[in-house]
Design an enzyme around this catalytic site. Structure first.
Site, PDB file in Angstrom:
ATOM      1  N   ARG A  80       0.839  -1.199   0.000  1.00  0.00           N
ATOM      2  CA  ARG A  80       0.000   0.000   0.000  1.00  0.00           C
ATOM      3  C   ARG A  80       0.876   1.251   0.000  1.00  0.00           C
ATOM      4  NH1 ARG A  80      -1.901   0.565   4.456  1.00  0.00           N
ATOM      5  NH2 ARG A  80      -1.390  -1.412   5.446  1.00  0.00           N
ATOM      6  N   TYR A 208      -1.457  -3.452  -7.039  1.00  0.00           N
ATOM      7  CA  TYR A 208      -1.199  -4.280  -5.860  1.00  0.00           C
ATOM      8  C   TYR A 208      -2.260  -4.165  -4.776  1.00  0.00           C
ATOM      9  CZ  TYR A 208       1.345  -6.916  -2.443  1.00  0.00           C
ATOM     10  OH  TYR A 208       1.704  -7.881  -1.562  1.00  0.00           O
ATOM     11  N   LYS A 217      -9.637  -2.428   1.393  1.00  0.00           N
ATOM     12  CA  LYS A 217      -9.414  -1.287   2.287  1.00  0.00           C
ATOM     13  C   LYS A 217     -10.182  -0.051   1.816  1.00  0.00           C
ATOM     14  CE  LYS A 217      -6.677  -4.037   4.333  1.00  0.00           C
ATOM     15  NZ  LYS A 217      -6.044  -4.285   5.588  1.00  0.00           N
ATOM     16  N   HIS A 237     -10.905  -2.656  11.225  1.00  0.00           N
ATOM     17  CA  HIS A 237      -9.795  -3.488  10.729  1.00  0.00           C
ATOM     18  C   HIS A 237      -9.589  -4.655  11.700  1.00  0.00           C
ATOM     19  CE1 HIS A 237      -5.322  -3.519   9.276  1.00  0.00           C
ATOM     20  NE2 HIS A 237      -6.069  -4.311   8.542  1.00  0.00           N
ATOM     21  N   SER A 259      -1.666  -4.025   9.899  1.00  0.00           N
ATOM     22  CA  SER A 259      -1.336  -4.982   8.837  1.00  0.00           C
ATOM     23  C   SER A 259      -0.052  -5.731   9.174  1.00  0.00           C
ATOM     24  CB  SER A 259      -1.143  -4.245   7.508  1.00  0.00           C
ATOM     25  OG  SER A 259      -2.307  -3.561   7.160  1.00  0.00           O
ATOM     26  N   CYS A 261       0.548  -8.033  11.439  1.00  0.00           N
ATOM     27  CA  CYS A 261       0.812  -8.280  12.868  1.00  0.00           C
ATOM     28  C   CYS A 261       0.122  -9.558  13.332  1.00  0.00           C
ATOM     29  CB  CYS A 261       0.352  -7.108  13.719  1.00  0.00           C
ATOM     30  SG  CYS A 261       1.383  -5.646  13.548  1.00  0.00           S
ATOM     31  N   ASP A 286      -9.614 -10.018   8.526  1.00  0.00           N
ATOM     32  CA  ASP A 286      -9.078  -8.671   8.288  1.00  0.00           C
ATOM     33  C   ASP A 286     -10.060  -7.534   8.572  1.00  0.00           C
ATOM     34  OD1 ASP A 286      -6.874  -7.035   7.436  1.00  0.00           O
ATOM     35  OD2 ASP A 286      -7.856  -6.721   5.514  1.00  0.00           O
ATOM     36  N   ARG A 375       2.085 -12.275  -0.752  1.00  0.00           N
ATOM     37  CA  ARG A 375       0.734 -12.582  -0.277  1.00  0.00           C
ATOM     38  C   ARG A 375       0.164 -13.840  -0.914  1.00  0.00           C
ATOM     39  NH1 ARG A 375      -1.686  -8.946   3.672  1.00  0.00           N
ATOM     40  NH2 ARG A 375      -0.084  -7.371   3.940  1.00  0.00           N
TER      41      ARG A 375
END
Ligand code: SAT
Ligand code: MN
Length: 590
Positions: A80, A208, A217, A237, A259, A261, A286, A375
């Site tokens: 991001r 991406y 998001k 989130h 993100s 974690c 998420d 990912r």
């Protein structure tokens, strides 16, 4: 010239607002063809075939990884881009100091120049999608227009995409308009613009993840958080996980972490062998949309239908469910390859990389073989612990809300807020070391309230106020906790084993909710003593536990002062009730 009318489509349910919008975008972007996505298996297979023919997807070893593929993004387009992400409200104060702001007219003008003719020679895909179960009143729909087939297949895995969504949009009339083009992938011509007042998103120059899969998001957090404030709910989130205890009762927890974690790992947790009888069910990994329910409890749905998870570190010990889940029907982005054409990543524990994430012969001098933000995209249905409740239109009742960050010090393993308003302060105080999920330096501590710093679509002051208002509406609010799995000792070693053993902490929370576990009161909230945690079968030093469960008043006075200063940035929009919570904390610490 391409127009919507010039392209036959097999869908009969296109409403006028959708048709008109697609027509106007086609006039602007001048695609060679228009493809209306129906979400069918045949369409998915066709797109996968085309992407292989064009070289954008590589088929992985079909014996070891059936139906798995690898995509490589442009090396400058791997995460991001928060510095290029804008919230465009009429009044800059409404976006707040937590967002980059641009005037809506200026942003539209800038994006119009970029989008003009940008799809010449390309196909324009129309991607109707529904965030949330297709029959849930809490779900919201959108249409993403994109010129990237890679984005389409990701959206097909990550959302309820296709015909049923388009039909719902036809019935409802309103939908989020997301316009995306990969452009030339030039970082200097890359912007992710949000227009919450218009329910619109314009994204240019990146292919991406969160920059390009606009349902995630951009819609489900930035636009939805704004909508949620107007409509009386929360877009967060957060993962959602169901925990079934040995007595057979299932309780649900929603947990917010920045993100990369460990949200996916916590959502798919495997109980340690020394905790027999526990079962874990994933509702989401998420994003959670939370609504006050008719019974005064808070209910959660997962707006997504798939996972876009961090690959490095996934192995049978850290997350066996994920490790097994991504052995089939999975799309990998930016991992390395072995000589057998198997995917490889750091932390896999086995195999040898020969080709790195950029497609070069692997050489340690280039850094890691897989990109740290590489990912997997996979349908949630492939998760062996997929919760049957994930498709429930009314969602699941939440017993506890958990906030957490990645911090080497200060924050103990776990503490419980005194009540909802104090819990809002606990959430607002989340600070975390940055990760590879966003472009920029990793490992820098920053404030990340509710893990929403990059995702709140409006002023944090107003957002905290909204959190307080939601709490006031709940007759049976969830208890609120803070955890820190990442605390380290003087030698920089993690003090807590994490992963499956995190269930020990969650068990204490659920027992607290049932009035069946003790705690000690401290200035920052309620902490378990070592004897309050189920530590059966866990090999951990008493000194480690002591550090994990301690509160250093001097450190916390600094922390509280820093939090007060952070709130000052939001001026008069910071709710008085939250300032009062900071003062009360400071008094307890004095
Ligand atoms: O790139 S995404 O925003 O989709 C993933 C993340 O940062 O959480
Ligand atoms: Mn995330």
């Amino acid at each position: 010239m391409a127009t919507a009318a010039a392209h036959a489509h097999p869908l009969s349910s296109i409403s006028k607002p959708v048709g008109d919008w697609v027509h106007s975008i086609a006039e602007l972007t001048q695609p060679e063809a228009i493809h209306w996505c129906d979400g069918s298996d045949a369409e998915y297979r066709q797109l996968m075939t085309e992407l292989q023919q064009s070289g954008e997807l590589l088929k992985l070893n079909p014996e070891h990884f059936p139906n798995c593929f690898l995509a490589r993004s442009h090396p400058s387009d791997v995460a991001r881009v928060e510095h290029l992400t804008f919230v465009c409200t009429t009044n800059p104060e409404d976006a707040g100091p937590n967002n980059h702001w641009m005037a809506p007219a200026d942003a539209h003008a800038k994006m119009r120049e970029l989008f003009k003719g940008c799809m010449k020679g390309r196909t324009l895909y129309v991607v109707p999608y529904c965030m949330g179960p297709i029959d849930s009143p809490y779900s919201r729909c959108g249409v993403e227009i994109t010129d990237s087939a890679y984005v389409v297949i990701n959206m097909a895995l990550m959302t309820r995409m296709g015909r049923a969504a388009l039909e719902r949009i036809g019935r409802e009339g309103s939908f989020v308009k997301g316009l995306h083009s990969t452009g030339e992938l030039d970082p200097n011509r890359r912007f992710i613009m949000h227009f919450p007042e218009e329910l619109a998103i314009e994204s240019f120059g990146s292919g991406y993840g969160g920059n390009a899969l606009l349902g995630k998001k951009c819609h489900a957090l930035r636009i939805a958080s704004y909508q949620a404030r107007n409509e009386g709910w929360l877009a967060e989130h957060m993962l959602i996980v169901g925990l079934q205890n040995p007595q057979g009762e299932t309780h649900y927890i929603a947990a917010a972490f920045p993100s990369a974690c460990g949200k996916t790992n916590l959502a798919m947790l495997i109980p340690p062998g020394s905790m027999p009888g526990w079962k874990v069910f994933t509702v989401g990994d998420d994003i959670a949309w939370l609504h006050p329910g008719p019974d005064g409890r808070l209910y959660a749905i997962n707006p997504e239908a798939g996972y876009f998870g961090v690959v490095p570190g996934t192995n049978p010990k850290t997350n066996r469910n994920a490790y097994e889940m991504i052995r089939r029907d999975t799309l990998f982005t930016n991992v390395a390859l072995t000589a057998d054409n198997d995917p490889w990543w750091e932390g896999l524990e086995g195999g040898t990389p020969v080709i790195d994430w950029q497609g070069r012969p692997y050489d340690t001098k280039h850094g890691p073989a897989a990109h740290p933000n590489s990912r997997f995209t996979v349908s949630a249905k492939k998760n062996p612990n997929y919760s049957p409740e994930a498709d429930s239109p009314r969602g699941v009742p939440i017993s506890a809300i958990v906030f957490g960050g990645r911090r080497r010090g200060v924050a103990p393993l776990v503490y419980e807020a005194r009540d909802w308003n104090h819990g809002v302060l606990v959430g607002a105080s989340v600070a975390s070391e940055t990760t590879a999920a966003a472009i920029g330096e990793a490992g820098v501590l920053r404030r990340d309230p509710m893990a929403m710093k990059p995702f709140a679509g409006y002023n944090f002051g107003d957002y905290w106020n909204h959190w307080l208002a939601i709490g006031a509406k709940l007759k049976h609010p969830p208890r609120i906790y803070h955890v820190n799995w990442f605390r380290r000792d003087a030698n920089n070693k993690f003090l807590w084993p994490g992963f499956g053993d995190n269930l020990r902490v969650l068990e204490w929370m659920l027992k607290r909710c049932a009035g069946a576990a003790e705690a000690t009161e401290t200035a920052i909230g309620y902490l378990p003593r070592a004897k309050d945690l189920n530590l059966a079968g866990l090999d951990i030093a008493a000194s480690a536990l002591e550090q994990l469960l301690s509160v250093d008043a001097r450190e916390w006075r600094t922390e509280a002062a820093d939090m007060g200063r952070y709130m000052d940035e939001f001026g008069a929009r910071t709710p008085a009730a939250l300032r009062a919570e900071v003062q009360a904390l400071q008094q307890r610490l004095a």
